[in-house]
Scaffold this motif. Structure first.
Motif, PDB file in Angstrom:
ATOM      1  N   ALA A 195       0.827  -1.220   0.000  1.00 26.40           N
ATOM      2  CA  ALA A 195       0.000   0.000   0.000  1.00 26.40           C
ATOM      3  C   ALA A 195       0.854   1.261   0.000  1.00 26.40           C
ATOM      4  CB  ALA A 195      -0.938  -0.011   1.200  1.00 26.40           C
ATOM      5  N   ARG A 196       2.075   1.190   0.532  1.00 29.36           N
ATOM      6  CA  ARG A 196       2.952   2.376   0.451  1.00 29.36           C
ATOM      7  C   ARG A 196       3.228   2.730  -1.012  1.00 29.36           C
ATOM      8  NH1 ARG A 196       7.690   2.270   5.058  1.00 29.36           N
ATOM      9  NH2 ARG A 196       6.513   1.168   6.664  1.00 29.36           N
ATOM     10  N   ILE A 197       3.282   1.695  -1.872  1.00 26.87           N
ATOM     11  CA  ILE A 197       3.594   1.947  -3.282  1.00 26.87           C
ATOM     12  C   ILE A 197       2.339   2.260  -4.094  1.00 26.87           C
ATOM     13  CG2 ILE A 197       4.508   0.861  -5.389  1.00 26.87           C
ATOM     14  CD1 ILE A 197       6.632   1.785  -3.342  1.00 26.87           C
ATOM     15  N   THR A 198       1.253   1.500  -3.863  1.00 25.27           N
ATOM     16  CA  THR A 198       0.064   1.715  -4.706  1.00 25.27           C
ATOM     17  C   THR A 198      -0.870   2.781  -4.144  1.00 25.27           C
ATOM     18  OG1 THR A 198      -1.145   0.031  -3.488  1.00 25.27           O
ATOM     19  CG2 THR A 198       0.008  -0.699  -5.481  1.00 25.27           C
TER      20      THR A 198
ATOM     21  N   ALA B 278       2.837  -0.495  10.213  1.00 25.17           N
ATOM     22  CA  ALA B 278       1.910   0.067   9.217  1.00 25.17           C
ATOM     23  C   ALA B 278       1.141   1.239   9.823  1.00 25.17           C
ATOM     24  CB  ALA B 278       0.943  -1.010   8.732  1.00 25.17           C
ATOM     25  N   ARG B 279       0.725   1.090  11.078  1.00 29.26           N
ATOM     26  CA  ARG B 279       0.009   2.185  11.752  1.00 29.26           C
ATOM     27  C   ARG B 279       0.898   3.421  11.829  1.00 29.26           C
ATOM     28  NH1 ARG B 279      -1.167   4.512  16.830  1.00 29.26           N
ATOM     29  NH2 ARG B 279       0.446   3.437  18.006  1.00 29.26           N
ATOM     30  N   ARG B 280       2.172   3.214  12.156  1.00 31.34           N
ATOM     31  CA  ARG B 280       3.104   4.350  12.264  1.00 31.34           C
ATOM     32  C   ARG B 280       3.423   4.945  10.891  1.00 31.34           C
ATOM     33  NH1 ARG B 280       3.339   6.848  17.064  1.00 31.34           N
ATOM     34  NH2 ARG B 280       3.212   5.300  18.709  1.00 31.34           N
ATOM     35  N   ALA B 281       3.226   4.148   9.847  1.00 33.77           N
ATOM     36  CA  ALA B 281       3.471   4.646   8.484  1.00 33.77           C
ATOM     37  C   ALA B 281       2.212   5.273   7.891  1.00 33.77           C
ATOM     38  CB  ALA B 281       3.949   3.506   7.587  1.00 33.77           C
ATOM     39  N   ASN B 282       1.112   5.263   8.660  1.00 25.14           N
ATOM     40  CA  ASN B 282      -0.183   5.757   8.152  1.00 25.14           C
ATOM     41  C   ASN B 282      -0.594   5.031   6.873  1.00 25.14           C
ATOM     42  OD1 ASN B 282      -0.531   8.047  10.122  1.00 25.14           O
ATOM     43  ND2 ASN B 282       1.447   8.565   9.211  1.00 25.14           N
ATOM     44  N   THR B 283      -0.384   3.723   6.872  1.00 28.52           N
ATOM     45  CA  THR B 283      -0.710   2.900   5.701  1.00 28.52           C
ATOM     46  C   THR B 283      -2.093   2.287   5.860  1.00 28.52           C
ATOM     47  OG1 THR B 283       1.620   2.260   5.575  1.00 28.52           O
ATOM     48  CG2 THR B 283       0.069   0.933   4.322  1.00 28.52           C
ATOM     49  N   PRO B 284      -2.946   2.371   4.827  1.00 26.91           N
ATOM     50  CA  PRO B 284      -4.226   1.658   4.911  1.00 26.91           C
ATOM     51  C   PRO B 284      -4.032   0.155   4.734  1.00 26.91           C
ATOM     52  CG  PRO B 284      -4.023   2.768   2.781  1.00 26.91           C
ATOM     53  CD  PRO B 284      -2.807   3.153   3.584  1.00 26.91           C
ATOM     54  N   VAL B 285      -4.588  -0.639   5.661  1.00 25.71           N
ATOM     55  CA  VAL B 285      -4.503  -2.106   5.579  1.00 25.71           C
ATOM     56  C   VAL B 285      -5.873  -2.684   5.939  1.00 25.71           C
ATOM     57  CG1 VAL B 285      -3.456  -4.205   6.555  1.00 25.71           C
ATOM     58  CG2 VAL B 285      -2.050  -2.149   6.274  1.00 25.71           C
TER      59      VAL B 285
ATOM     60  N   GLY C 231      -4.874   3.935   8.242  1.00 22.00           N
ATOM     61  CA  GLY C 231      -4.401   2.967   9.230  1.00 22.00           C
ATOM     62  C   GLY C 231      -4.965   1.575   9.002  1.00 22.00           C
ATOM     63  N   VAL C 232      -4.859   0.772  10.043  1.00 20.99           N
ATOM     64  CA  VAL C 232      -5.226  -0.642   9.974  1.00 20.99           C
ATOM     65  C   VAL C 232      -6.690  -0.800  10.396  1.00 20.99           C
ATOM     66  CG1 VAL C 232      -4.710  -2.943  10.881  1.00 20.99           C
ATOM     67  CG2 VAL C 232      -2.849  -1.267  10.566  1.00 20.99           C
ATOM     68  N   ALA C 233      -7.485  -1.487   9.580  1.00 21.63           N
ATOM     69  CA  ALA C 233      -8.881  -1.794   9.921  1.00 21.63           C
ATOM     70  C   ALA C 233      -9.021  -3.306   9.931  1.00 21.63           C
ATOM     71  CB  ALA C 233      -9.823  -1.175   8.897  1.00 21.63           C
ATOM     72  N   THR C 234      -9.419  -3.847  11.088  1.00 21.45           N
ATOM     73  CA  THR C 234      -9.497  -5.306  11.238  1.00 21.45           C
ATOM     74  C   THR C 234     -10.948  -5.775  11.176  1.00 21.45           C
ATOM     75  OG1 THR C 234      -7.511  -5.337  12.603  1.00 21.45           O
ATOM     76  CG2 THR C 234      -8.989  -7.240  12.790  1.00 21.45           C
ATOM     77  N   VAL C 235     -11.226  -6.726  10.290  1.00 26.71           N
ATOM     78  CA  VAL C 235     -12.541  -7.363  10.230  1.00 26.71           C
ATOM     79  C   VAL C 235     -12.389  -8.752  10.855  1.00 26.71           C
ATOM     80  CG1 VAL C 235     -14.314  -8.301   8.701  1.00 26.71           C
ATOM     81  CG2 VAL C 235     -13.231  -6.096   8.165  1.00 26.71           C
ATOM     82  N   ILE C 236     -13.205  -9.024  11.896  1.00 23.17           N
ATOM     83  CA  ILE C 236     -13.162 -10.342  12.544  1.00 23.17           C
ATOM     84  C   ILE C 236     -14.434 -11.087  12.132  1.00 23.17           C
ATOM     85  CG2 ILE C 236     -13.040 -11.579  14.738  1.00 23.17           C
ATOM     86  CD1 ILE C 236     -11.919  -8.934  15.942  1.00 23.17           C
ATOM     87  N   VAL C 237     -14.255 -12.250  11.526  1.00 25.29           N
ATOM     88  CA  VAL C 237     -15.447 -12.925  10.996  1.00 25.29           C
ATOM     89  C   VAL C 237     -15.482 -14.389  11.432  1.00 25.29           C
ATOM     90  CG1 VAL C 237     -14.289 -13.055   8.728  1.00 25.29           C
ATOM     91  CG2 VAL C 237     -16.720 -13.489   8.864  1.00 25.29           C
ATOM     92  N   PRO C 238     -16.441 -14.724  12.319  1.00 23.68           N
ATOM     93  CA  PRO C 238     -16.561 -16.108  12.794  1.00 23.68           C
ATOM     94  C   PRO C 238     -16.848 -17.074  11.651  1.00 23.68           C
ATOM     95  CG  PRO C 238     -17.787 -14.615  14.210  1.00 23.68           C
ATOM     96  CD  PRO C 238     -17.366 -13.820  13.015  1.00 23.68           C
ATOM     97  N   ALA C 239     -16.396 -18.313  11.810  1.00 27.51           N
ATOM     98  CA  ALA C 239     -16.460 -19.305  10.723  1.00 27.51           C
ATOM     99  C   ALA C 239     -17.889 -19.562  10.264  1.00 27.51           C
ATOM    100  CB  ALA C 239     -15.800 -20.597  11.182  1.00 27.51           C
TER     101      ALA C 239
END
Ligand SMILES: Cc1ncc(C[n+]2csc(CCOP(=O)(O)OP(=O)(O)O)c2C)c(N)n1
Length: 518
Positions: free
Chosen positions: A64-67, A91-98, A155-163
């Motif tokens: 994401a830093r490149i694209t 990644a959070r410190r780099a302000n990178t979207p993940v 920044g980092v956005a986490t999706v948690i998805v039960p099976a």
């Protein structure tokens, strides 16, 4: 694929693909199997296996830093996430979207506290925002929101998805066109106020650049300001991405050690920060201030989530700085063939050999700082550094960058100790035929820790301190290590050998590793 019978997992992957996600760096387990199957059924997202979760998260950062576009990770439950946290921190410190996707146990299984159960949301909250999927019906909409927020909040956005929700029937994702949030614009008043401050400060002004202020346009605008006012130009100490060379001015990094940075900033009446956080000492040392600027001298032009490049362009127009031709920094002087390899010699040799458009992922100080100092007059290139200080970032970041820009050469200028945290990245480089040339600075020590020990008053190291900062016994063999991971490798002890191996590696496809005996 029939859209009428989408599962939660398919809806999640489709929502990600609709929001521009093209690559998923994955190390899945049992609770992610529907997502793994969905990556086959839903077109558009390339799955890349990482052999440790910290490889996946660091690669997503580099990509994401490149694209500028978030990549996706796929990690297994709390322990998988825990393994990937260090590079999510970076990644959070780099302000990178993940987009960070974690499977969880089936919701009905969670109350039994099975062995792999843990508080995933608590872990994820340490690095960003968290989106728990409570039903398959919301899998797509929550994923879309997570990606939008990753871009908006940088920044980092986490999706948690039960099976079970991955397998249940789901709603179709929205087909809204994907437009990632633009950076917030800086108000005109802030720019006006700074223009007056910098004019007044003259050569006692300093511009500290980070974020998109380190683009070519940002640096050229900063140069106009500097030419008109006399202000000095510096980059933040660990930029996420800095364009360098190709006629750009020499914008060196603010020194790492606080005494040196304090001495530099003590002379300044105005320190204007564009696209970075205010400068703070990396560590606290007795009797050394944490805040590096003198009271009353700091002016924030743009925060990292704001458009620092546009603010600098507006500031340059306001100050009336012309596009005066400023002599480009001198080309790096190639060291002599027979010279032994040291940090500064490697820095010059690599800078002199850089092909136009190279991406250089730098981790570790031995060659990292000297390279940056030597590369201002090199061909145009892009530097990525370890923004969060959690080591084990350089190789994964280089991998992600290479997959993001397959037509650009990538060099990982890597200290050996840090490289060993995520050496498995080499295997993924080999599997994906990533064009990465890994240059390992093999000093067989944790060099910077020895410097820090000395700073803490330990002139001589005892046997324990020596052991805890040495990688020499047994001596690690990077050539064998690389070959074991499927990466062709060579060893260099002189400039001639380094130059020869580097030329060969850059000319060939796929990854190569050169162990530099320092
Ligand atoms: C995740 C993590 N663990 C430990 C550290 C502490 N640490 C900082 S630098 C370093 C060793 C660096 O050695 P090397 O990469 O070989 O670099 P050199 O200074 O020798 O160039 C360690 C262990 C850290 N920063 N991050």
């Amino acid at each position: 694929m029939s859209e009428r019978c989408l599962t939660g997992a398919e809806a999640l992957v489709l929502a990600a693909a609709n929001a521009g996600v093209r690559t998923c760096f994955a190390n899945p387990g049992t609770t992610e199997m529907p997502l793994v199957a969905a990556l086959d059924r839903v077109p558009g997202v390339r799955a890349v296996l990482g052999l440790h979760e910290n490889v996946c998260t660091g690669a997503a950062d580099g990509y994401a830093r490149i694209t500028g576009q978030a990549a996706m990770t796929l990690l297994h439950l709390g322990p998988g996430l825990a393994n990937g946290l260090a590079n999510l921190h970076n990644a959070r410190r780099a302000n990178t979207p993940v987009l960070n996707v974690i499977g969880d146990h089936a919701s009905w299984h969670l109350p039994y506290d099975a062995p792999l159960t843990s508080d995933i949301a608590a872990l994820a909250a340490t690095v960003g925002t968290v989106y728990p999927v409570g039903t398959a019906l919301s899998a797509a909409s929550l994923t879309r929101r997570a990606i939008e927020d990753a871009h908006r909040l940088r920044g980092v956005a986490t999706v948690i998805v039960p099976a079970d929700h991955q397998q249940a029937p789901a709603a179709l994702p929205a087909r809204d066109p994907w437009r990632p949030a633009a950076l917030a614009q800086v108000e005109a008043e802030r720019i006006d106020a700074l223009a007056a401050r910098l004019r007044e400060a003259g050569p006692k002004g300093l511009l500290l650049l980070g974020g998109n202020a380190l683009s070519r346009a940002g640096q050229l605008a900063a140069l106009r300001i500097s030419t008109a006012t006399g202000a000095a130009l510096y980059a933040e100490t660990f930029p996420a991405r800095a364009e360098r060379g190709g006629g750009l001015p020499d914008v060196d990094r603010l020194p790492y050690f606080p005494e040196v940075a304090l001495a530099l900033l003590a002379d300044m009446d105005a320190v204007a920060v564009a696209g970075a956080e205010p400068p703070i000492a990396y560590f606290g040392y007795e009797d050394v201030p944490s805040v590096l600027t003198r009271p009353g001298t700091l002016v924030q032009l743009a925060r990292p989530h704001e458009d620092a490049e546009a603010a600098l362009l507006a500031l340059a127009d306001r100050i009336g700085g012309d596009d005066v031709p400023v002599p480009a920094p001198a080309a790096p002087e190639p060291p002599g063939d027979g010279e032994a390899l040291t940090g500064p010699i490697v820095g010059r040799a690599v800078a002199a050999a850089l092909p136009e458009g190279t991406i250089v992922s730098v981790e570790g100080g031995t060659c990292g700082y000297p390279f940056y100092s030597a590369s201002s007059g090199a061909a145009a290139h892009t530097v990525l550094t370890n923004t969060g200080g959690a080591i084990g970032q350089g190789l994964p970041c280089a991998l992600g960058a290479a997959l993001a820009a397959p037509d650009r050469p990538v060099i990982a200028l890597q200290s050996d100790g840090s490289g060993l945290y995520t050496a498995q990245a080499l295997w993924t480089m080999a599997r994906e035929r990533a064009n990465v040339t890994v240059l390992v600075a093999a000093n067989h020590t944790y060099g910077v820790l020895r410097t820090e020990l000395a700073r803490h008053g330990n002139a001589e190291f005892g046997p324990q301190a020596t052991a805890l900062t040495s990688l020499a016994d047994p001596q690690l063999d990077w050539v064998a290590l690389a070959q074991g991971f499927g990466v062709p490798a060579a060893r260099a002890t002189t400039v001639r050998e380094l130059r020869g191996s580097l030329t060969d590696a850059l000319a060939a496809d796929g990854p190569h590793l050169i162990e530099m005996a320092l």
